[in-house]
Design a protein around this motif. Structure first.
Motif, PDB file in Angstrom:
ATOM      1  N   VAL A  27       0.845  -1.174   0.000  1.00  0.00           N
ATOM      2  CA  VAL A  27       0.000   0.000   0.000  1.00  0.00           C
ATOM      3  C   VAL A  27       0.888   1.235   0.000  1.00  0.00           C
ATOM      4  O   VAL A  27       1.801   1.354   0.814  1.00  0.00           O
ATOM      5  N   ASN A  28       0.622   2.141  -0.911  1.00  0.00           N
ATOM      6  CA  ASN A  28       1.413   3.347  -1.030  1.00  0.00           C
ATOM      7  C   ASN A  28       0.590   4.541  -0.552  1.00  0.00           C
ATOM      8  O   ASN A  28      -0.421   4.875  -1.154  1.00  0.00           O
ATOM      9  N   VAL A  29       0.996   5.150   0.543  1.00  0.00           N
ATOM     10  CA  VAL A  29       0.348   6.343   1.076  1.00  0.00           C
ATOM     11  C   VAL A  29       1.425   7.378   1.331  1.00  0.00           C
ATOM     12  O   VAL A  29       2.606   7.074   1.309  1.00  0.00           O
ATOM     13  N   ASN A  30       1.011   8.579   1.589  1.00  0.00           N
ATOM     14  CA  ASN A  30       1.975   9.633   1.889  1.00  0.00           C
ATOM     15  C   ASN A  30       1.447  10.432   3.074  1.00  0.00           C
ATOM     16  O   ASN A  30       0.986  11.552   2.915  1.00  0.00           O
ATOM     17  N   VAL A  31       1.499   9.801   4.259  1.00  0.00           N
ATOM     18  CA  VAL A  31       0.947  10.423   5.461  1.00  0.00           C
ATOM     19  C   VAL A  31       2.071  10.964   6.332  1.00  0.00           C
ATOM     20  O   VAL A  31       2.174  12.156   6.569  1.00  0.00           O
ATOM     21  N   ASP A  82       3.686   5.460   6.697  1.00  0.00           N
ATOM     22  CA  ASP A  82       3.985   5.014   5.334  1.00  0.00           C
ATOM     23  C   ASP A  82       4.726   3.677   5.354  1.00  0.00           C
ATOM     24  O   ASP A  82       4.413   2.779   4.568  1.00  0.00           O
ATOM     25  N   ALA A  83       5.697   3.535   6.257  1.00  0.00           N
ATOM     26  CA  ALA A  83       6.471   2.282   6.337  1.00  0.00           C
ATOM     27  C   ALA A  83       5.582   1.116   6.759  1.00  0.00           C
ATOM     28  O   ALA A  83       5.681   0.020   6.208  1.00  0.00           O
ATOM     29  N   ALA A  84       4.706   1.346   7.724  1.00  0.00           N
ATOM     30  CA  ALA A  84       3.803   0.280   8.181  1.00  0.00           C
ATOM     31  C   ALA A  84       2.788  -0.064   7.088  1.00  0.00           C
ATOM     32  O   ALA A  84       2.483  -1.231   6.859  1.00  0.00           O
ATOM     33  N   ALA A  85       2.266   0.942   6.390  1.00  0.00           N
ATOM     34  CA  ALA A  85       1.281   0.712   5.332  1.00  0.00           C
ATOM     35  C   ALA A  85       1.908  -0.019   4.149  1.00  0.00           C
ATOM     36  O   ALA A  85       1.237  -0.813   3.481  1.00  0.00           O
ATOM     37  N   GLU A 129      -8.946   5.448   6.866  1.00  0.00           N
ATOM     38  CA  GLU A 129      -8.424   5.325   8.226  1.00  0.00           C
ATOM     39  C   GLU A 129      -6.923   5.600   8.281  1.00  0.00           C
ATOM     40  O   GLU A 129      -6.440   6.235   9.210  1.00  0.00           O
ATOM     41  N   ILE A 130      -6.191   5.123   7.280  1.00  0.00           N
ATOM     42  CA  ILE A 130      -4.743   5.382   7.246  1.00  0.00           C
ATOM     43  C   ILE A 130      -4.490   6.883   7.156  1.00  0.00           C
ATOM     44  O   ILE A 130      -3.627   7.422   7.856  1.00  0.00           O
ATOM     45  N   GLN A 131      -5.267   7.571   6.327  1.00  0.00           N
ATOM     46  CA  GLN A 131      -5.117   9.021   6.188  1.00  0.00           C
ATOM     47  C   GLN A 131      -5.467   9.759   7.487  1.00  0.00           C
ATOM     48  O   GLN A 131      -4.857  10.766   7.819  1.00  0.00           O
ATOM     49  N   ARG A 132      -6.445   9.235   8.238  1.00  0.00           N
ATOM     50  CA  ARG A 132      -6.917   9.889   9.468  1.00  0.00           C
ATOM     51  C   ARG A 132      -6.153   9.460  10.718  1.00  0.00           C
ATOM     52  O   ARG A 132      -6.355  10.023  11.790  1.00  0.00           O
ATOM     53  N   LEU A 133      -5.299   8.478  10.604  1.00  0.00           N
ATOM     54  CA  LEU A 133      -4.595   7.939  11.770  1.00  0.00           C
ATOM     55  C   LEU A 133      -3.836   8.999  12.577  1.00  0.00           C
ATOM     56  O   LEU A 133      -3.898   8.990  13.812  1.00  0.00           O
ATOM     57  N   PRO A 134      -3.141   9.951  11.955  1.00  0.00           N
ATOM     58  CA  PRO A 134      -2.432  10.960  12.765  1.00  0.00           C
ATOM     59  C   PRO A 134      -3.336  11.750  13.706  1.00  0.00           C
ATOM     60  O   PRO A 134      -2.893  12.215  14.752  1.00  0.00           O
TER      61      PRO A 134
END
Length: 181
Positions: free
Chosen positions: A2-6, A11-14, A26-31
C-alpha cells in the motif's frame, strides 16, 4: 503493498500491508488519533464493532480506527492494560482476541499474515513488560530469570525472521532484554 503519503512511520507500516481495501481513509486519518510522540509500528485491517477498519500497533498502545462518512469509532488498548493476546487463523483470515481490563475484544476478518505477525509482535511487547501487573513484577534473579530471557530472545529472533520487526528494532529490543539482566 500500500502506497500512502501520510508520515514516515505510517507510510512504512502501510507499505507492509498486502491490501488496504476499506481502510485507506483510516490510514489518512490515523495521525488525528495518535498521541504526541506516538509512532506506528504495524498496521492490519479487520472487523471490530460495527465495521471494517484499521488496527494500528503503536509505540504506546493498540488502536482500532473506523472512520465512516457519518461516524467514527476509535478504541484503544494501552499496553499496560492488555493481559494477553490470542490469534486464531483460518485459511485466509483470522481473529485477534485482545484481553484487556477483564474484557475481551475480538478483531475479526484480519488477513492471516498481517494478523499473525501483529499478534506475535504484541506477545513480544507483553513479554518485555509492556502490560499488566504480572509483567511489571520484577523478574526473578534465579535460574527461572535466565529461562525468561532465553524465551524472550527466541521470540525476538522469530519476529525478525518473520519480518515483523526491522533489524534496527531487533537490535534495540535485544539490547533492552540483555540490559535487564
Amino acid at each position: 503493498m500500500v502506497n500512502v503519503n501520510v508520515r514516515p512511520d505510517i507510510d512504512a507500516a502501510a507499505a507492509k500491508l498486502q491490501s488496504a481495501v476499506g481502510s485507506k481513509r483510516e490510514i489518512q486519518r490515523l495521525p488525528e488519533v495518535l498521541w504526541e510522540g506516538e509512532t506506528v509500528e504495524m498496521l492490519a485491517t479487520g472487523f471490530y464493532g460495527k465495521g471494517n477498519g484499521l488496527v494500528a500497533m503503536t509505540s504506546m498502545r493498540l488502536v482500532f480506527l473506523k472512520h465512516g462518512v457519518l461516524s467514527q469509532q476509535v478504541e484503544d488498548f494501552p499496553y499496560d492494560r492488555i493481559s494477553s493476546v490470542q490469534w486464531s487463523g483460518g485459511m485466509l483470515m483470522g481473529t485477534l482476541s485482545v484481553y484487556a481490563s477483564g474484557n475481551r475484544a475480538d478483531i475479526k476478518q484480519m488477513p492471516k499474515d498481517c494478523g499473525k505477525a501483529l499478534a506475535d509482535a504484541l506477545r513480544a511487547r507483553l513479554a518485555q513488560g509492556g502490560a499488566g501487573a504480572a509483567q511489571q513484577a520484577p523478574a526473578p534473579a534465579a535460574a527461572g530469570g535466565s529461562q525468561d530471557v532465553a524465551s524472550r530472545l527466541r521470540t525476538l529472533d522469530e519476529l525478525r525472521a518473520a519480518g515483523a520487526i526491522t533489524d534496527a528494532e531487533y537490535q534495540d529490543r535485544r539490547k533492552a532484554i540483555l540490559d535487564s539482566l
